[in-house]
Design a protein around this motif. Structure first.
Motif, mmCIF file in Angstrom:
data_model
loop_
_atom_site.group_PDB
_atom_site.id
_atom_site.type_symbol
_atom_site.label_atom_id
_atom_site.label_comp_id
_atom_site.label_asym_id
_atom_site.label_seq_id
_atom_site.Cartn_x
_atom_site.Cartn_y
_atom_site.Cartn_z
ATOM 1 N N ALA A 181 -32.142 45.982 -33.790
ATOM 2 C CA ALA A 181 -31.489 44.848 -33.123
ATOM 3 C C ALA A 181 -31.508 45.074 -31.610
ATOM 4 O O ALA A 181 -31.355 46.196 -31.145
ATOM 5 C CB ALA A 181 -30.047 44.738 -33.615
ATOM 6 N N CYS B 81 -29.443 44.845 -29.143
ATOM 7 C CA CYS B 81 -28.042 44.698 -28.728
ATOM 8 C C CYS B 81 -27.894 44.725 -27.203
ATOM 9 O O CYS B 81 -26.963 44.127 -26.666
ATOM 10 C CB CYS B 81 -27.186 45.786 -29.368
ATOM 11 S SG CYS B 81 -27.262 45.796 -31.170
ATOM 12 N N ARG C 247 -24.300 41.362 -40.035
ATOM 13 C CA ARG C 247 -24.160 42.324 -38.935
ATOM 14 C C ARG C 247 -22.931 41.997 -38.088
ATOM 15 O O ARG C 247 -22.248 42.905 -37.614
ATOM 16 C CB ARG C 247 -25.419 42.301 -38.060
ATOM 17 C CG ARG C 247 -26.580 43.061 -38.664
ATOM 18 C CD ARG C 247 -27.802 42.960 -37.771
ATOM 19 N NE ARG C 247 -28.871 43.832 -38.214
ATOM 20 C CZ ARG C 247 -30.089 43.832 -37.697
ATOM 21 N NH1 ARG C 247 -30.392 43.002 -36.712
ATOM 22 N NH2 ARG C 247 -31.007 44.664 -38.153
ATOM 23 N N CYS D 185 -28.010 41.254 -26.004
ATOM 24 C CA CYS D 185 -27.296 40.284 -26.840
ATOM 25 C C CYS D 185 -25.985 39.841 -26.177
ATOM 26 O O CYS D 185 -25.243 40.673 -25.650
ATOM 27 C CB CYS D 185 -26.990 40.915 -28.198
ATOM 28 S SG CYS D 185 -26.088 39.794 -29.291
#
Ligand code: SF4
Length: 227
Positions: free
Chosen positions: A207, A209, A162, A212
């Motif tokens: 995910a 994000c 990714r 993150c």
């Protein structure tokens, strides 16, 4: 796989990325084998047994099962003193307990009667043992033997793809790609950090994000939706 929607804003810096990941995963439980090593279960035999238990098994279950087994039998001699049925009963709860009990018993016998009392810090010898593939061999060599090793499981494989850092198709190819690109001092950190990062932040499926710390570097390859 879709292409990234936005270009990363800065070149990917593995040292910086791992430092940010280390801070981000601090609130979460450590990867099971590293947690067990912290508890003192860090001999080659113990890391190999824990890795066998962990295959297709959640970390939480791996910790409980490995601790239960080690409380009864933490050395090859102690495991050989148990019958295969007793080993299976102690590791009940992990996936494929019957098969794994046989593998663990064989590891103990080989260690005790052929290999000098424990498993050797030797990749070829480790890979010849039942249940020990590239990932488990690397974790034994890395955690128990102090050798720099890249251990790639599904989390490590998914996360670095990714990022756009490697584009290998299989975990073994990813391992080789990471060995070629990542400075050796970070090799073991890849597994130690990216397993909890992959479980809790760069999760399979959606995910996270929005929480993150790598959004300015990550290419988000194949990520179509984030939370
Ligand atoms: S959570 Fe999103 S931004 Fe963070 S590493 Fe995964 S895909 Fe990249």
């Amino acid at each position: 796989m879709t292409e990234p929607q936005d270009s990363p804003r800065r070149p990917f810096d593995i040292k910086e990325a791992l430092a940010r990941v280390e801070a981000a995963v601090r609130p979460y439980p450590r990867a099971a084998l590293f947690e067990l090593a912290e508890s003192g279960y860090r001999s080659p035999f113990q890391v190999a047994v824990a890795c066998i238990i962990s295959t297709r098994t959640l970390d939480e279950v791996t910790l409980t099962v490995a601790r239960r087994l080690f409380a009864w039998a933490a050395t090859p001699a102690q495991v050989v003193g148990l019958s295969p049925t007793e080993v299976e009963a102690l590791i009940k709860g992990c996936a494929f307990a019957t098969t794994k009990a046989g593998q663990i018993r064989t590891l103990a016998e080989r260690a005790l009667f052929e290999l000098g009392g424990d498993l050797p810090c030797d990749e070829q010898a480790l890979r010849s043992l039942p249940g020990i593939g590239p990932k488990c061999a690397s974790l034994v060599l890395g955690i128990a033997c102090g050798q720099p090793r890249v251990a790639v499981d599904t989390h490590v494989h998914r996360v670095v793809r990714r990022w756009g850092y490697v584009s290998a198709r299989t975990p073994e190819e990813t391992m080789r790609a990471l060995e070629a690109r990542v400075p050796i001092r970070y090799w073991l950190d890849l597994n130690r950090l990216l397993v909890p990062f992959g479980k809790h932040i760069c999760r399979p499926g959606i995910a996270r994000c929005s929480i993150c710390p790598l959004t300015d570097m990550c290419a988000r390859v194949g990520v179509t939706s984030g939370a």
